[in-house]
Design a protein around this motif. Sequence first.
Motif, PDB file in Angstrom:
ATOM      1  N   ASP A  19     -46.988 -10.114  -0.550  1.00 23.83           N
ATOM      2  CA  ASP A  19     -47.383  -8.742  -0.856  1.00 23.83           C
ATOM      3  C   ASP A  19     -46.199  -7.826  -0.560  1.00 23.83           C
ATOM      4  OD1 ASP A  19     -47.391  -8.270   1.939  1.00 23.83           O
ATOM      5  OD2 ASP A  19     -49.555  -8.535   2.079  1.00 23.83           O
ATOM      6  N   GLN A  20     -46.419  -6.543  -0.539  1.00 17.06           N
ATOM      7  CA  GLN A  20     -45.333  -5.569  -0.360  1.00 17.06           C
ATOM      8  C   GLN A  20     -44.567  -5.777   0.954  1.00 17.06           C
ATOM      9  OE1 GLN A  20     -48.144  -4.871  -1.945  1.00 17.06           O
ATOM     10  NE2 GLN A  20     -47.262  -4.184  -3.864  1.00 17.06           N
ATOM     11  N   ARG A  21     -45.205  -6.370   1.961  1.00 18.92           N
ATOM     12  CA  ARG A  21     -44.521  -6.625   3.239  1.00 18.92           C
ATOM     13  C   ARG A  21     -43.387  -7.640   3.099  1.00 18.92           C
ATOM     14  NH1 ARG A  21     -49.839  -7.979   6.541  1.00 18.92           N
ATOM     15  NH2 ARG A  21     -50.410  -8.623   4.437  1.00 18.92           N
ATOM     16  N   ASP A  22     -43.337  -8.329   1.968  1.00 16.53           N
ATOM     17  CA  ASP A  22     -42.286  -9.321   1.736  1.00 16.53           C
ATOM     18  C   ASP A  22     -40.994  -8.716   1.205  1.00 16.53           C
ATOM     19  OD1 ASP A  22     -43.052 -12.289   2.110  1.00 16.53           O
ATOM     20  OD2 ASP A  22     -44.859 -11.361   1.289  1.00 16.53           O
ATOM     21  N   PHE A  23     -40.990  -7.439   0.928  1.00 16.71           N
ATOM     22  CA  PHE A  23     -39.836  -6.829   0.266  1.00 16.71           C
ATOM     23  C   PHE A  23     -38.509  -7.148   0.973  1.00 16.71           C
ATOM     24  CE2 PHE A  23     -36.735  -3.487  -0.379  1.00 16.71           C
ATOM     25  CZ  PHE A  23     -36.614  -3.514  -1.765  1.00 16.71           C
ATOM     26  N   ARG A  47     -33.176  -4.006  -6.021  1.00 20.08           N
ATOM     27  CA  ARG A  47     -34.380  -3.491  -5.369  1.00 20.08           C
ATOM     28  C   ARG A  47     -35.508  -3.337  -6.391  1.00 20.08           C
ATOM     29  NH1 ARG A  47     -34.160  -1.330  -0.497  1.00 20.08           N
ATOM     30  NH2 ARG A  47     -35.729   0.247  -0.971  1.00 20.08           N
ATOM     31  N   CYS A  50     -36.948  -6.704  -7.352  1.00 21.40           N
ATOM     32  CA  CYS A  50     -37.765  -7.227  -6.266  1.00 21.40           C
ATOM     33  C   CYS A  50     -39.143  -6.567  -6.257  1.00 21.40           C
ATOM     34  CB  CYS A  50     -37.043  -7.011  -4.941  1.00 21.40           C
ATOM     35  SG  CYS A  50     -37.864  -7.810  -3.553  1.00 21.40           S
ATOM     36  N   LEU A  51     -39.179  -5.263  -6.374  1.00 21.07           N
ATOM     37  CA  LEU A  51     -40.456  -4.550  -6.427  1.00 21.07           C
ATOM     38  C   LEU A  51     -41.281  -5.011  -7.628  1.00 21.07           C
ATOM     39  CD1 LEU A  51     -39.282  -0.961  -5.440  1.00 21.07           C
ATOM     40  CD2 LEU A  51     -40.760  -2.479  -4.090  1.00 21.07           C
ATOM     41  N   ILE A  54     -42.862  -8.477  -6.971  1.00 23.91           N
ATOM     42  CA  ILE A  54     -44.038  -8.384  -6.092  1.00 23.91           C
ATOM     43  C   ILE A  54     -45.249  -7.949  -6.910  1.00 23.91           C
ATOM     44  CG2 ILE A  54     -45.057  -7.121  -4.145  1.00 23.91           C
ATOM     45  CD1 ILE A  54     -42.211  -7.159  -2.872  1.00 23.91           C
ATOM     46  N   GLU A  55     -45.073  -6.976  -7.785  1.00 24.99           N
ATOM     47  CA  GLU A  55     -46.176  -6.498  -8.618  1.00 24.99           C
ATOM     48  C   GLU A  55     -46.615  -7.560  -9.620  1.00 24.99           C
ATOM     49  OE1 GLU A  55     -49.160  -3.979  -9.364  1.00 24.99           O
ATOM     50  OE2 GLU A  55     -47.668  -3.750  -7.781  1.00 24.99           O
ATOM     51  N   LYS A  58     -48.581 -10.143  -7.746  1.00 24.33           N
ATOM     52  CA  LYS A  58     -49.924  -9.629  -7.438  1.00 24.33           C
ATOM     53  C   LYS A  58     -50.836  -9.783  -8.658  1.00 24.33           C
ATOM     54  CE  LYS A  58     -52.000  -5.187  -6.451  1.00 24.33           C
ATOM     55  NZ  LYS A  58     -51.734  -3.787  -6.185  1.00 24.33           N
TER      56      LYS A  58
END
Length: 173
Positions: A19-23, A47, A50-51, A54-55, A58
């Motif tokens: 999730d976002q905590r993995d950034f 960056r 990477c974002l 994650i999306e 998800k």
Amino acid sequence: MASRAVLFETDRLRVRQIDQRDFDDMMRVYGDLEAMKYVGDGAALTREDCLAWIEITKNNYAGQGYGLSGIVNKQSGQTIGYCGFTHPGKQVDPELKYCLERASWGRGFATEVAKGMVAYGEAELGMNRIIATVDGAHWISRQVLTKCGFAFESSTTNEDGSALEVWSQQLHK
């Protein structure tokens, strides 16, 4: 803060949803140009990339029940890389992907997590066939795939002249 679902464990590793905590960890692994040498186009992730990953992941979890997953070293508790199944270009067969931080190379983690991911794909996701693509110059990944029961299937040449190999494993129910 909600806990992240654990998909499976091996002797030394825990594989869990991201999730976002993995950034920050994803940037450390996928932002390392040397670690990315044989991944995709060989470029480090930005960056924004990477974002986006994650999306996308998800959405993959929600839509198909799987995606990219974090690899946690059980001894240290640190995320050391990422693995999972994807369908690049909407290909039919799930494709095994994995990438580890350089500090974790040469310790058998890639083979351990790939074997675990294949077993998870068959037992929990009902997969019948899994493929993996490998840069033809990356003999270490070919060794990992061989140890995990994959067989060479075909090779194509990329626009830059490099070889891209397709490896596969037929799973039995």
